[in-house]
Design a protein around this motif. Structure first.
Motif, PDB file in Angstrom:
ATOM      1  N   GLY A   5       0.763  -1.182  -0.227  1.00 55.49           N
ATOM      2  CA  GLY A   5       0.043   0.029   0.089  1.00 55.49           C
ATOM      3  C   GLY A   5       0.688   1.400   0.151  1.00 55.49           C
ATOM      4  O   GLY A   5       0.564   2.219  -0.657  1.00 55.49           O
ATOM      5  N   LYS A   6       1.880   1.280   0.950  1.00 59.36           N
ATOM      6  CA  LYS A   6       2.757   2.396   0.644  1.00 59.36           C
ATOM      7  C   LYS A   6       3.551   2.564  -0.601  1.00 59.36           C
ATOM      8  O   LYS A   6       3.639   3.711  -1.200  1.00 59.36           O
ATOM      9  CB  LYS A   6       3.973   2.239   1.876  1.00 59.36           C
ATOM     10  CG  LYS A   6       3.310   2.416   3.170  1.00 59.36           C
ATOM     11  CD  LYS A   6       4.284   2.181   4.411  1.00 59.36           C
ATOM     12  CE  LYS A   6       4.005   1.931   5.774  1.00 59.36           C
ATOM     13  NZ  LYS A   6       4.766   1.641   6.835  1.00 59.36           N
ATOM     14  N   PHE A   8       2.257   1.716  -3.464  1.00 57.64           N
ATOM     15  CA  PHE A   8       1.419   2.372  -4.583  1.00 57.64           C
ATOM     16  C   PHE A   8       1.017   3.821  -4.010  1.00 57.64           C
ATOM     17  O   PHE A   8       0.618   4.506  -5.091  1.00 57.64           O
ATOM     18  CB  PHE A   8       0.190   1.366  -4.705  1.00 57.64           C
ATOM     19  CG  PHE A   8       0.242   0.350  -5.607  1.00 57.64           C
ATOM     20  CD1 PHE A   8      -0.052   0.634  -6.864  1.00 57.64           C
ATOM     21  CD2 PHE A   8       0.456  -0.779  -5.048  1.00 57.64           C
ATOM     22  CE1 PHE A   8      -0.035  -0.154  -7.882  1.00 57.64           C
ATOM     23  CE2 PHE A   8       0.494  -1.726  -6.392  1.00 57.64           C
ATOM     24  CZ  PHE A   8       0.495  -1.612  -7.537  1.00 57.64           C
ATOM     25  N   LEU A   9       0.923   4.029  -2.898  1.00 55.98           N
ATOM     26  CA  LEU A   9       0.486   5.261  -2.528  1.00 55.98           C
ATOM     27  C   LEU A   9       1.795   6.300  -3.184  1.00 55.98           C
ATOM     28  O   LEU A   9       1.527   7.447  -3.521  1.00 55.98           O
ATOM     29  CB  LEU A   9       0.225   5.403  -1.128  1.00 55.98           C
ATOM     30  CG  LEU A   9      -1.205   5.080  -0.686  1.00 55.98           C
ATOM     31  CD1 LEU A   9      -1.316   5.123   0.818  1.00 55.98           C
ATOM     32  CD2 LEU A   9      -2.341   5.680  -1.541  1.00 55.98           C
ATOM     33  N   CYS A  49      -3.423   4.521  -9.490  1.00 53.52           N
ATOM     34  CA  CYS A  49      -2.392   4.021  -8.249  1.00 53.52           C
ATOM     35  C   CYS A  49      -2.961   4.572  -7.030  1.00 53.52           C
ATOM     36  O   CYS A  49      -2.776   3.799  -6.082  1.00 53.52           O
ATOM     37  CB  CYS A  49      -0.923   4.813  -8.420  1.00 53.52           C
ATOM     38  SG  CYS A  49      -0.188   4.266  -9.942  1.00 53.52           S
ATOM     39  N   GLY A  53      -3.630   1.776  -4.022  1.00 47.89           N
ATOM     40  CA  GLY A  53      -2.927   2.218  -2.751  1.00 47.89           C
ATOM     41  C   GLY A  53      -3.745   2.350  -1.419  1.00 47.89           C
ATOM     42  O   GLY A  53      -3.557   1.621  -0.546  1.00 47.89           O
TER      43      GLY A  53
END
Length: 139
Positions: A5-6, A8-9, A49, A53
């Protein structure tokens, strides 16, 4: 999942910065104006994205930490059952044939969609209900 997740963020922030930079750059390049296709594609990539994310970060709060979240983990720590997958299925072939006919319908004529739509519907129906009938039926 937290790390994914980090990632993609972080990627969404980068793509947003590149979309703004690209939009400003092409607008000031002395041309007729903003280059709409590339700018739109970059902003859509930012949205995708960000969605992925957010989903991964939101889901990571509800599930246990996996081996990917532990920096000390070994590859073998993530071994085990990953889920249930169909052993064999003919339904993707039906969907591929129907999709190919549908795309050929765009080229040669929309009348071909009358042949493609039933094949696609049969493929979708068969894939959804694959384990509710026939030899793969659950008892």
């Amino acid at each position: 999942m937290k790390e994914q997740g980090k990632i993609f963020l972080g990627l969404s922030v980068f793509v947003l910065a590149m979309a703004i930079t690209y939009g400003l750059w092409t607008n000031n390049a002395g041309g007729p104006g903003l280059e709409a296709a590339g700018t739109t594609a970059l902003f859509l990539a930012f949205g995708l994205c960000a969605f992925i994310g957010y989903y991964l970060a939101f889901t990571a709060r509800r599930v246990d930490s996996g081996a990917g979240d532990n920096p000390e983990a070994e590859v073998a720590d993530d071994a085990g059952e990953l889920g249930f997958f169909a052993p064999h299925s003919w339904q993707p072939l039906s969907l591929a044939l129907g999709g190919a006919l549908a795309f050929l319908g765009v080229i040669f004529g929309w009348w071909l969609m009358f042949w493609a739509a039933p094949i696609i519907l049969i493929g979708i129906f068969g894939w959804v209900f694959e384990f509710y009938r026939g030899e793969n039926q659950n008892q």
